[in-house]
Design a protein around this motif. Sequence first.
Motif, mmCIF file in Angstrom:
data_model
loop_
_atom_site.group_PDB
_atom_site.id
_atom_site.type_symbol
_atom_site.label_atom_id
_atom_site.label_comp_id
_atom_site.label_asym_id
_atom_site.label_seq_id
_atom_site.Cartn_x
_atom_site.Cartn_y
_atom_site.Cartn_z
ATOM 1 N N GLU A 99 13.137 -54.017 4.271
ATOM 2 C CA GLU A 99 12.950 -54.603 5.600
ATOM 3 C C GLU A 99 13.632 -53.798 6.698
ATOM 4 O OE1 GLU A 99 11.696 -59.166 4.945
ATOM 5 O OE2 GLU A 99 13.697 -58.823 5.743
ATOM 6 N N CYS A 209 9.021 -66.124 8.308
ATOM 7 C CA CYS A 209 7.719 -66.608 8.769
ATOM 8 C C CYS A 209 7.759 -68.083 9.155
ATOM 9 C CB CYS A 209 6.671 -66.359 7.687
ATOM 10 S SG CYS A 209 4.987 -66.814 8.188
ATOM 11 N N THR A 227 7.284 -59.990 9.910
ATOM 12 C CA THR A 227 7.691 -61.059 9.014
ATOM 13 C C THR A 227 7.135 -60.797 7.629
ATOM 14 O OG1 THR A 227 7.782 -63.481 8.785
ATOM 15 C CG2 THR A 227 5.707 -62.539 9.568
ATOM 16 N N ASN A 228 7.184 -61.807 6.741
ATOM 17 C CA ASN A 228 6.476 -61.717 5.459
ATOM 18 C C ASN A 228 6.181 -63.123 4.948
ATOM 19 O OD1 ASN A 228 8.837 -62.650 4.281
ATOM 20 N ND2 ASN A 228 9.065 -60.935 2.880
ATOM 21 N N THR A 229 5.791 -63.242 3.693
ATOM 22 C CA THR A 229 5.309 -64.499 3.090
ATOM 23 C C THR A 229 4.181 -65.106 3.911
ATOM 24 O OG1 THR A 229 6.975 -65.942 4.149
ATOM 25 C CG2 THR A 229 7.538 -64.981 2.008
ATOM 26 N N THR A 230 3.286 -64.295 4.405
ATOM 27 C CA THR A 230 2.190 -64.777 5.234
ATOM 28 C C THR A 230 0.984 -65.131 4.378
ATOM 29 O OG1 THR A 230 1.532 -62.469 5.574
ATOM 30 C CG2 THR A 230 2.869 -63.500 7.295
ATOM 31 N N THR A 248 3.788 -56.970 8.120
ATOM 32 C CA THR A 248 4.332 -57.637 6.937
ATOM 33 C C THR A 248 5.255 -56.677 6.209
ATOM 34 O OG1 THR A 248 2.379 -56.993 5.634
ATOM 35 C CG2 THR A 248 2.362 -59.170 6.665
ATOM 36 N N THR A 249 6.455 -57.137 5.916
ATOM 37 C CA THR A 249 7.439 -56.234 5.304
ATOM 38 C C THR A 249 7.173 -56.013 3.832
ATOM 39 O OG1 THR A 249 8.965 -58.081 4.899
ATOM 40 C CG2 THR A 249 9.221 -56.870 6.966
ATOM 41 N N THR A 250 6.486 -56.953 3.170
ATOM 42 C CA THR A 250 6.095 -56.767 1.776
ATOM 43 C C THR A 250 4.580 -56.584 1.723
ATOM 44 O OG1 THR A 250 6.022 -59.178 1.520
ATOM 45 C CG2 THR A 250 8.023 -58.041 0.768
ATOM 46 N N SER A 257 1.020 -61.913 1.746
ATOM 47 C CA SER A 257 2.234 -61.157 1.448
ATOM 48 C C SER A 257 3.240 -62.110 0.816
ATOM 49 C CB SER A 257 2.819 -60.526 2.717
ATOM 50 O OG SER A 257 3.166 -61.511 3.669
ATOM 51 N N THR A 260 10.237 -61.745 -0.225
ATOM 52 C CA THR A 260 11.053 -60.666 -0.778
ATOM 53 C C THR A 260 11.628 -61.055 -2.130
ATOM 54 O OG1 THR A 260 12.917 -61.514 0.540
ATOM 55 C CG2 THR A 260 11.673 -59.628 1.439
ATOM 56 N N PRO A 300 6.654 -51.383 5.187
ATOM 57 C CA PRO A 300 5.978 -52.494 5.853
ATOM 58 C C PRO A 300 4.574 -52.062 6.299
ATOM 59 C CG PRO A 300 8.243 -52.352 6.582
ATOM 60 C CD PRO A 300 7.994 -51.120 5.776
#
Length: 305
Positions: A99, A209, A227-230, A248-250, A257, A260, A300
Amino acid sequence: MKRAVSISIGSSKRDKTVEIDLLGERVHLQRIGTDGDMKKAARLYRELDGKVDALGVGGTDLGLLVGSRFYPLYSVAHLVADVKHTPVVDGSGLKATLERKAAQVVEEKLGAYIPEKKALVTTATDRWGMASGFVEAGYTMIFGDLIFSIGIPIALRSQKAVMRMASLLMPVMGRIPFEWLYPVGQAQEKRTPRAERYFHWANVVLGDCHYVRRYMPERIPGKIIVTNTTTPEDTRTFAEAGVRYLVTTTPVLDGRSFGTNLMEAALVAATGRREPVNYARPGGYFQWMADLVDRLDMKPQVHLL
């Protein structure tokens, strides 16, 4: 096949299962939400201990890494207290490494689009690496930890201020019920805009998120969200609000996504690591994770909405 499972105290509506190739291994990734039921989460951790290759703590953290100091969340520790055989991670390893690269990606790919380097981070205490990257890239920052975590309408404007706040409050905050600080279960679906002027002030909004989606105004046209977990639903919400770019970081896998925690668990599983992970006394763990991120060239990702 390796197996990495994230057990989340968040909404089961966000559950997902995929398989990926990682470091020469086939890895089965699964996210299981318990809708805020901590007893169910603790039971699942017990049942899966020794049966999977890595476990991720989702919807919460084992603690917060602020600077070089790790503040345990004692109200969460009981969830994994009975895990004896399978490594457990909460995503702190990727938050401190992967991240941190987000600002560099934004600068390289979107720098010409950004009229002024101004960023709002909803909570830097749980996204220290991400926030640090933007500070190092020369952004003027607003840190919303007091605003969005505690409800105190005071914006912090430096990492030193965040570190002072953490040193004063985290020894106490770490012992109160986690759901007082962070939405769990169905509460994650609610929208309650707060401190809208800071969202409008910033050109880049970064952070968890659930925090971003929960507190952002109905319209933030032209903004960049990191962000992530989208989920696809999150992406639609951001697009309808006028967000221009989603970072998205992942990696996005089959339309979403993952957190982490699950991606870090996937890396641990793929390498066959069996040693316990202790973020308070990490030894060489963070460098090991950074080397894995570089080896895989994980970065990302930018999405035009």
